[in-house]
Design a protein around this motif. Sequence first.
Motif, PDB file in Angstrom:
ATOM      1  N   ARG A  75      36.724  34.985  28.581  1.00 33.26           N
ATOM      2  CA  ARG A  75      36.547  33.885  29.531  1.00 33.26           C
ATOM      3  C   ARG A  75      37.496  34.055  30.711  1.00 33.26           C
ATOM      4  O   ARG A  75      38.459  34.799  30.646  1.00 33.26           O
ATOM      5  CB  ARG A  75      36.748  32.531  28.856  1.00 33.26           C
ATOM      6  CG  ARG A  75      38.155  32.224  28.453  1.00 33.26           C
ATOM      7  CD  ARG A  75      38.250  30.854  27.748  1.00 33.26           C
ATOM      8  NE  ARG A  75      39.557  30.691  27.172  1.00 33.26           N
ATOM      9  CZ  ARG A  75      39.955  31.174  26.005  1.00 33.26           C
ATOM     10  NH1 ARG A  75      39.115  31.845  25.255  1.00 33.26           N
ATOM     11  NH2 ARG A  75      41.179  30.986  25.572  1.00 33.26           N
ATOM     12  N   ILE A  76      37.182  33.310  31.757  1.00 32.49           N
ATOM     13  CA  ILE A  76      38.041  33.217  32.937  1.00 32.49           C
ATOM     14  C   ILE A  76      38.375  31.742  33.074  1.00 32.49           C
ATOM     15  O   ILE A  76      37.484  30.892  33.007  1.00 32.49           O
ATOM     16  CB  ILE A  76      37.325  33.739  34.190  1.00 32.49           C
ATOM     17  CG1 ILE A  76      36.962  35.205  33.997  1.00 32.49           C
ATOM     18  CG2 ILE A  76      38.203  33.565  35.420  1.00 32.49           C
ATOM     19  CD1 ILE A  76      36.073  35.758  35.057  1.00 32.49           C
ATOM     20  N   GLN A  77      39.651  31.449  33.252  1.00 37.57           N
ATOM     21  CA  GLN A  77      40.074  30.054  33.276  1.00 37.57           C
ATOM     22  C   GLN A  77      41.176  29.844  34.294  1.00 37.57           C
ATOM     23  O   GLN A  77      41.790  30.808  34.740  1.00 37.57           O
ATOM     24  CB  GLN A  77      40.556  29.642  31.883  1.00 37.57           C
ATOM     25  CG  GLN A  77      41.754  30.438  31.415  1.00 37.57           C
ATOM     26  CD  GLN A  77      42.072  30.210  29.945  1.00 37.57           C
ATOM     27  OE1 GLN A  77      41.201  29.844  29.164  1.00 37.57           O
ATOM     28  NE2 GLN A  77      43.321  30.408  29.572  1.00 37.57           N
ATOM     29  N   GLU A 108      42.868  30.483  48.354  1.00 40.18           N
ATOM     30  CA  GLU A 108      41.925  29.839  47.441  1.00 40.18           C
ATOM     31  C   GLU A 108      40.510  30.410  47.562  1.00 40.18           C
ATOM     32  O   GLU A 108      39.812  30.589  46.559  1.00 40.18           O
ATOM     33  CB  GLU A 108      41.900  28.340  47.686  1.00 40.18           C
ATOM     34  CG  GLU A 108      41.068  27.595  46.665  1.00 40.18           C
ATOM     35  CD  GLU A 108      41.123  26.091  46.831  1.00 40.18           C
ATOM     36  OE1 GLU A 108      40.431  25.412  46.062  1.00 40.18           O
ATOM     37  OE2 GLU A 108      41.853  25.589  47.715  1.00 40.18           O
ATOM     38  N   ALA A 109      40.091  30.715  48.774  1.00 35.91           N
ATOM     39  CA  ALA A 109      38.746  31.271  48.969  1.00 35.91           C
ATOM     40  C   ALA A 109      38.596  32.615  48.263  1.00 35.91           C
ATOM     41  O   ALA A 109      37.581  32.867  47.600  1.00 35.91           O
ATOM     42  CB  ALA A 109      38.443  31.409  50.459  1.00 35.91           C
ATOM     43  N   ASP A 167      36.135  33.667  45.137  1.00 34.89           N
ATOM     44  CA  ASP A 167      35.268  34.846  45.237  1.00 34.89           C
ATOM     45  C   ASP A 167      35.489  35.793  44.055  1.00 34.89           C
ATOM     46  O   ASP A 167      34.536  36.306  43.475  1.00 34.89           O
ATOM     47  CB  ASP A 167      35.517  35.597  46.546  1.00 34.89           C
ATOM     48  CG  ASP A 167      34.972  34.872  47.756  1.00 34.89           C
ATOM     49  OD1 ASP A 167      34.196  33.902  47.591  1.00 34.89           O
ATOM     50  OD2 ASP A 167      35.339  35.273  48.882  1.00 34.89           O
ATOM     51  N   TRP A 168      36.744  36.037  43.711  1.00 32.33           N
ATOM     52  CA  TRP A 168      37.066  36.915  42.578  1.00 32.33           C
ATOM     53  C   TRP A 168      36.513  36.352  41.277  1.00 32.33           C
ATOM     54  O   TRP A 168      35.903  37.077  40.489  1.00 32.33           O
ATOM     55  CB  TRP A 168      38.581  37.106  42.454  1.00 32.33           C
ATOM     56  CG  TRP A 168      39.098  38.259  43.247  1.00 32.33           C
ATOM     57  CD1 TRP A 168      39.799  38.198  44.406  1.00 32.33           C
ATOM     58  CD2 TRP A 168      38.947  39.644  42.938  1.00 32.33           C
ATOM     59  NE1 TRP A 168      40.094  39.468  44.834  1.00 32.33           N
ATOM     60  CE2 TRP A 168      39.584  40.372  43.953  1.00 32.33           C
ATOM     61  CE3 TRP A 168      38.331  40.339  41.906  1.00 32.33           C
ATOM     62  CZ2 TRP A 168      39.619  41.762  43.956  1.00 32.33           C
ATOM     63  CZ3 TRP A 168      38.374  41.724  41.914  1.00 32.33           C
ATOM     64  CH2 TRP A 168      39.004  42.418  42.935  1.00 32.33           C
ATOM     65  N   ILE A 210      33.667  38.300  39.100  1.00 33.29           N
ATOM     66  CA  ILE A 210      33.961  38.751  37.733  1.00 33.29           C
ATOM     67  C   ILE A 210      33.001  38.103  36.746  1.00 33.29           C
ATOM     68  O   ILE A 210      32.471  38.774  35.848  1.00 33.29           O
ATOM     69  CB  ILE A 210      35.425  38.459  37.366  1.00 33.29           C
ATOM     70  CG1 ILE A 210      36.356  39.323  38.228  1.00 33.29           C
ATOM     71  CG2 ILE A 210      35.684  38.729  35.883  1.00 33.29           C
ATOM     72  CD1 ILE A 210      37.817  38.903  38.172  1.00 33.29           C
ATOM     73  N   LYS A 211      32.741  36.816  36.903  1.00 33.01           N
ATOM     74  CA  LYS A 211      31.798  36.137  36.013  1.00 33.01           C
ATOM     75  C   LYS A 211      30.401  36.745  36.121  1.00 33.01           C
ATOM     76  O   LYS A 211      29.725  36.962  35.120  1.00 33.01           O
ATOM     77  CB  LYS A 211      31.738  34.647  36.330  1.00 33.01           C
ATOM     78  CG  LYS A 211      32.916  33.871  35.826  1.00 33.01           C
ATOM     79  CD  LYS A 211      32.751  32.390  36.147  1.00 33.01           C
ATOM     80  CE  LYS A 211      33.902  31.571  35.586  1.00 33.01           C
ATOM     81  NZ  LYS A 211      33.740  30.134  35.880  1.00 33.01           N
ATOM     82  N   THR A 212      29.969  37.031  37.334  1.00 33.97           N
ATOM     83  CA  THR A 212      28.639  37.602  37.542  1.00 33.97           C
ATOM     84  C   THR A 212      28.521  38.970  36.894  1.00 33.97           C
ATOM     85  O   THR A 212      27.567  39.235  36.157  1.00 33.97           O
ATOM     86  CB  THR A 212      28.320  37.699  39.048  1.00 33.97           C
ATOM     87  OG1 THR A 212      28.335  36.381  39.596  1.00 33.97           O
ATOM     88  CG2 THR A 212      26.969  38.342  39.282  1.00 33.97           C
ATOM     89  N   VAL A 213      29.470  39.846  37.148  1.00 32.22           N
ATOM     90  CA  VAL A 213      29.430  41.195  36.557  1.00 32.22           C
ATOM     91  C   VAL A 213      29.510  41.100  35.040  1.00 32.22           C
ATOM     92  O   VAL A 213      28.795  41.798  34.326  1.00 32.22           O
ATOM     93  CB  VAL A 213      30.551  42.082  37.126  1.00 32.22           C
ATOM     94  CG1 VAL A 213      30.668  43.373  36.349  1.00 32.22           C
ATOM     95  CG2 VAL A 213      30.297  42.357  38.593  1.00 32.22           C
TER      96      VAL A 213
END
Length: 69
Positions: free
Chosen positions: A13-15, A43-44, A48-49, A53-56
Motif C-alpha cells: 500500500r501507499i499511505q 504537494e503537487a 503525482d508520484w 505508483i498506484k497506477t503502475v
Amino acid sequence: ESKGTILLSKVIRIQPAPPNIKKKNCFEIVTNERSYPIYAENEALMKDWVEAIKTVNELTVYGKLADEY
C-alpha cells in the motif's frame, strides 16, 4: 540522488507518512519487508508520484503491463 530501488510488485500500500515524520510532502510506500518514506519537493509532485505508483502497481498486479511487452 538515488538511494536504491523499490520493486513495485512488492508494494502492499501507499499511505500518508506517519505523524513522527515532520517533513512536508511525504508519503510512505509499504512492503512486507519494510516501509519507505518518500519526500517530494511540493504537494503537487507528491500527488503525482502517489497516483503514478498506484497506477503502475495496479496494472502490474492485474497483468495488464505484462501483456503489452
